[in-house]
Write a protein that holds these residues in place. Structure first.
Motif, PDB file in Angstrom:
ATOM      1  N   THR A   1       0.848  -1.331  -0.209  1.00  0.00           N
ATOM      2  CA  THR A   1       0.032   0.127   0.083  1.00  0.00           C
ATOM      3  C   THR A   1       0.974   1.065  -0.029  1.00  0.00           C
ATOM      4  O   THR A   1       1.663   1.484   0.889  1.00  0.00           O
ATOM      5  CB  THR A   1      -0.865   0.194   1.263  1.00  0.00           C
ATOM      6  N   LEU A   2       0.703   2.013  -1.059  1.00  0.00           N
ATOM      7  CA  LEU A   2       1.758   3.022  -1.432  1.00  0.00           C
ATOM      8  C   LEU A   2       1.272   4.612  -0.563  1.00  0.00           C
ATOM      9  O   LEU A   2      -0.177   4.506  -0.235  1.00  0.00           O
ATOM     10  CB  LEU A   2       1.921   3.301  -2.453  1.00  0.00           C
ATOM     11  N   PRO A   3       2.105   5.360  -0.206  1.00  0.00           N
ATOM     12  CA  PRO A   3       1.729   6.745   0.577  1.00  0.00           C
ATOM     13  C   PRO A   3       0.883   7.419  -0.486  1.00  0.00           C
ATOM     14  O   PRO A   3       0.894   7.220  -1.929  1.00  0.00           O
ATOM     15  CB  PRO A   3       2.970   7.168   0.986  1.00  0.00           C
ATOM     16  N   ALA A   4       0.126   8.376   0.177  1.00  0.00           N
ATOM     17  CA  ALA A   4      -0.531   9.438  -0.679  1.00  0.00           C
ATOM     18  C   ALA A   4       0.404   9.916  -1.669  1.00  0.00           C
ATOM     19  O   ALA A   4       1.593  10.254  -1.208  1.00  0.00           O
ATOM     20  CB  ALA A   4      -1.176  10.404   0.147  1.00  0.00           C
ATOM     21  N   PRO A   5       0.049  10.133  -2.935  1.00  0.00           N
ATOM     22  CA  PRO A   5       1.128  10.667  -3.897  1.00  0.00           C
ATOM     23  C   PRO A   5       1.738  11.986  -3.784  1.00  0.00           C
ATOM     24  O   PRO A   5       2.891  12.009  -3.996  1.00  0.00           O
ATOM     25  CB  PRO A   5       0.317  10.496  -5.055  1.00  0.00           C
ATOM     26  N   GLN A   6       0.932  12.687  -3.197  1.00  0.00           N
ATOM     27  CA  GLN A   6       1.384  14.042  -3.029  1.00  0.00           C
ATOM     28  C   GLN A   6       2.452  14.204  -1.546  1.00  0.00           C
ATOM     29  O   GLN A   6       3.011  15.050  -1.317  1.00  0.00           O
ATOM     30  CB  GLN A   6       0.336  15.130  -2.746  1.00  0.00           C
ATOM     31  N   SER A   7       2.342  13.014  -0.908  1.00  0.00           N
ATOM     32  CA  SER A   7       3.410  13.116   0.165  1.00  0.00           C
ATOM     33  C   SER A   7       4.819  12.696   0.097  1.00  0.00           C
ATOM     34  O   SER A   7       5.486  13.134   1.066  1.00  0.00           O
ATOM     35  CB  SER A   7       2.705  11.923   1.174  1.00  0.00           C
ATOM     36  N   THR A   8       4.980  12.248  -0.938  1.00  0.00           N
ATOM     37  CA  THR A   8       6.393  12.025  -1.288  1.00  0.00           C
ATOM     38  C   THR A   8       6.922  12.739  -2.579  1.00  0.00           C
ATOM     39  O   THR A   8       6.050  13.128  -3.485  1.00  0.00           O
ATOM     40  CB  THR A   8       6.831  10.493  -1.457  1.00  0.00           C
ATOM     41  N   GLN A   9       8.090  12.997  -2.685  1.00  0.00           N
ATOM     42  CA  GLN A   9       8.738  13.420  -3.892  1.00  0.00           C
ATOM     43  C   GLN A   9       9.607  12.396  -4.458  1.00  0.00           C
ATOM     44  O   GLN A   9      10.628  11.747  -3.807  1.00  0.00           O
ATOM     45  CB  GLN A   9       9.760  14.755  -3.433  1.00  0.00           C
ATOM     46  N   PRO A  10       9.667  12.182  -5.528  1.00  0.00           N
ATOM     47  CA  PRO A  10      10.500  10.981  -6.440  1.00  0.00           C
ATOM     48  C   PRO A  10      11.832  11.660  -6.962  1.00  0.00           C
ATOM     49  O   PRO A  10      11.939  12.787  -7.195  1.00  0.00           O
ATOM     50  CB  PRO A  10       9.944  10.658  -7.632  1.00  0.00           C
ATOM     51  N   TYR A  11      13.015  10.929  -6.855  1.00  0.00           N
ATOM     52  CA  TYR A  11      14.371  11.505  -7.053  1.00  0.00           C
ATOM     53  C   TYR A  11      14.581  10.334  -8.216  1.00  0.00           C
ATOM     54  O   TYR A  11      14.532   9.029  -7.856  1.00  0.00           O
ATOM     55  CB  TYR A  11      15.360  11.469  -6.012  1.00  0.00           C
ATOM     56  N   VAL A  12      14.744  10.659  -9.555  1.00  0.00           N
ATOM     57  CA  VAL A  12      15.045  10.054 -10.425  1.00  0.00           C
ATOM     58  C   VAL A  12      16.639  10.550 -11.145  1.00  0.00           C
ATOM     59  O   VAL A  12      16.577  11.547 -11.298  1.00  0.00           O
ATOM     60  CB  VAL A  12      13.949   9.959 -11.664  1.00  0.00           C
ATOM     61  N   TRP A  13      17.502   9.608 -11.606  1.00  0.00           N
ATOM     62  CA  TRP A  13      18.681  10.019 -12.356  1.00  0.00           C
ATOM     63  C   TRP A  13      19.061   8.973 -13.227  1.00  0.00           C
ATOM     64  O   TRP A  13      18.455   7.814 -13.222  1.00  0.00           O
ATOM     65  CB  TRP A  13      19.591  10.412 -11.293  1.00  0.00           C
ATOM     66  N   GLY A  14      20.268   9.497 -13.839  1.00  0.00           N
ATOM     67  CA  GLY A  14      20.907   8.594 -14.511  1.00  0.00           C
ATOM     68  C   GLY A  14      19.998   7.605 -15.723  1.00  0.00           C
ATOM     69  O   GLY A  14      19.599   8.410 -16.586  1.00  0.00           O
ATOM     70  N   ASP A  15      20.007   6.373 -15.426  1.00  0.00           N
ATOM     71  CA  ASP A  15      19.185   5.607 -16.589  1.00  0.00           C
ATOM     72  C   ASP A  15      17.921   5.496 -16.424  1.00  0.00           C
ATOM     73  O   ASP A  15      16.896   4.945 -17.229  1.00  0.00           O
ATOM     74  CB  ASP A  15      19.889   4.099 -16.747  1.00  0.00           C
ATOM     75  N   ARG A  16      17.400   6.417 -15.391  1.00  0.00           N
ATOM     76  CA  ARG A  16      15.762   6.891 -15.153  1.00  0.00           C
ATOM     77  C   ARG A  16      15.232   5.144 -14.890  1.00  0.00           C
ATOM     78  O   ARG A  16      13.967   5.099 -15.471  1.00  0.00           O
ATOM     79  CB  ARG A  16      15.155   7.523 -16.269  1.00  0.00           C
ATOM     80  N   MET A  17      15.655   4.283 -14.242  1.00  0.00           N
ATOM     81  CA  MET A  17      15.014   3.037 -14.061  1.00  0.00           C
ATOM     82  C   MET A  17      14.482   3.004 -12.734  1.00  0.00           C
ATOM     83  O   MET A  17      13.319   2.311 -12.700  1.00  0.00           O
ATOM     84  CB  MET A  17      16.228   1.821 -14.127  1.00  0.00           C
ATOM     85  N   LEU A  18      14.824   3.557 -11.748  1.00  0.00           N
ATOM     86  CA  LEU A  18      14.116   3.749 -10.310  1.00  0.00           C
ATOM     87  C   LEU A  18      13.898   4.979 -10.087  1.00  0.00           C
ATOM     88  O   LEU A  18      14.752   5.896 -10.379  1.00  0.00           O
ATOM     89  CB  LEU A  18      15.018   3.050  -9.432  1.00  0.00           C
ATOM     90  N   ALA A  19      12.791   5.027  -9.171  1.00  0.00           N
ATOM     91  CA  ALA A  19      12.498   6.501  -8.427  1.00  0.00           C
ATOM     92  C   ALA A  19      12.541   6.251  -7.274  1.00  0.00           C
ATOM     93  O   ALA A  19      11.854   5.288  -6.645  1.00  0.00           O
ATOM     94  CB  ALA A  19      10.983   6.582  -9.055  1.00  0.00           C
ATOM     95  N   PHE A  20      13.470   6.953  -6.412  1.00  0.00           N
ATOM     96  CA  PHE A  20      13.573   6.876  -4.826  1.00  0.00           C
ATOM     97  C   PHE A  20      12.489   8.058  -4.457  1.00  0.00           C
ATOM     98  O   PHE A  20      12.967   8.891  -4.907  1.00  0.00           O
ATOM     99  CB  PHE A  20      14.937   7.235  -4.433  1.00  0.00           C
ATOM    100  N   HIS A  21      11.824   7.507  -3.326  1.00  0.00           N
ATOM    101  CA  HIS A  21      10.962   8.524  -2.991  1.00  0.00           C
ATOM    102  C   HIS A  21      11.128   8.911  -1.661  1.00  0.00           C
ATOM    103  O   HIS A  21      11.685   8.020  -0.725  1.00  0.00           O
ATOM    104  CB  HIS A  21       9.441   7.832  -2.821  1.00  0.00           C
ATOM    105  N   ARG A  22      10.979  10.260  -1.157  1.00  0.00           N
ATOM    106  CA  ARG A  22      11.127  10.764   0.172  1.00  0.00           C
ATOM    107  C   ARG A  22      10.002  11.471   0.371  1.00  0.00           C
ATOM    108  O   ARG A  22       9.418  12.045  -0.524  1.00  0.00           O
ATOM    109  CB  ARG A  22      12.577  11.587   0.455  1.00  0.00           C
ATOM    110  N   CYS A  23       9.927  11.742   1.753  1.00  0.00           N
ATOM    111  CA  CYS A  23       8.662  12.411   2.346  1.00  0.00           C
ATOM    112  C   CYS A  23       8.903  13.966   2.217  1.00  0.00           C
ATOM    113  O   CYS A  23      10.198  14.521   2.419  1.00  0.00           O
ATOM    114  CB  CYS A  23       8.586  12.488   3.955  1.00  0.00           C
TER     115      CYS A  23
END
Ligand code: ZN
Length: 119
Positions: free
Chosen positions: A46-68
Motif C-alpha cells: 500500500t503506497l503513501p498518498a502520491p502528494q506526500s512524497t517526492q521522487p528522485y530519478v537520475w541516470g538511466d531513469r530505471m528507479l524512482a527513490f521517494h522521500r517524504c
C-alpha cells in the motif's frame, strides 16, 4: 499488516508482513541513505498518498527513490519501466522492528550486482 512511516508520519506504506531479511547496498545512493531495504511485490504494498512524497530519478531513469516532502525521510523505491516485479521499502521505517533478528544481506550494487554473502 506491517506499517512503514516516515518521521513526521505524512508518508506511510503498508506491507503484508515484516521482512525476515533486508538488504544493505553499496551503490552511490544507498550508501548515502543508509537504508535497509525490504523487498516486496508492488501489488502487495500500500503506497503513501502520491502528494506526500517526492521522487528522485537520475541516470538511466530505471528507479524512482521517494522521500517524504515534509521530513525528507527516504521511504521506498519503485521501478519506473514496470519491468521488475519488485520494489523496496526502507525497513528502518518500521517501529519496533528488531533488526538484530533479521538477516542483513550486503548487496554489491556498486559493482557486481551480487550479494557479497553468496558464492
Ligand atoms: Zn515525513
Amino acid at each position: 499488516m506491517i506499517e512503514f512511516a516516515c518521521h513526521c508520519g505524512a508518508a506511510r506504506l503498508g506491507a503484508p508482513e515484516a521482512p525476515t531479511e533486508v538488504s544493505e547496498c553499496n551503490c552511490s545512493i544507498c550508501r548515502r541513505l543508509g537504508a535497509r531495504w525490504a523487498y516486496y511485490r508492488p501489488s502487495e504494498v500500500t503506497l503513501p498518498a502520491p502528494q506526500s512524497t517526492q521522487p528522485y530519478v537520475w541516470g538511466d531513469r530505471m528507479l524512482a527513490f521517494h522521500r517524504c516532502r515534509s521530513c525528507g525521510i527516504t521511504t521506498h523505491w519503485q521501478s519506473l519501466d514496470g519491468s521488475r516485479d519488485r520494489m523496496a521499502v526502507n525497513a528502518r521505517l518500521i517501529d519496533g522492528l528488531d533488526l538484530g533478528a533479521v538477516r542483513i544481506r550486503q548487496f554489491d550494487g556498486a559493482d557486481t550486482w551480487r550479494y557479497l554473502d553468496e558464492d
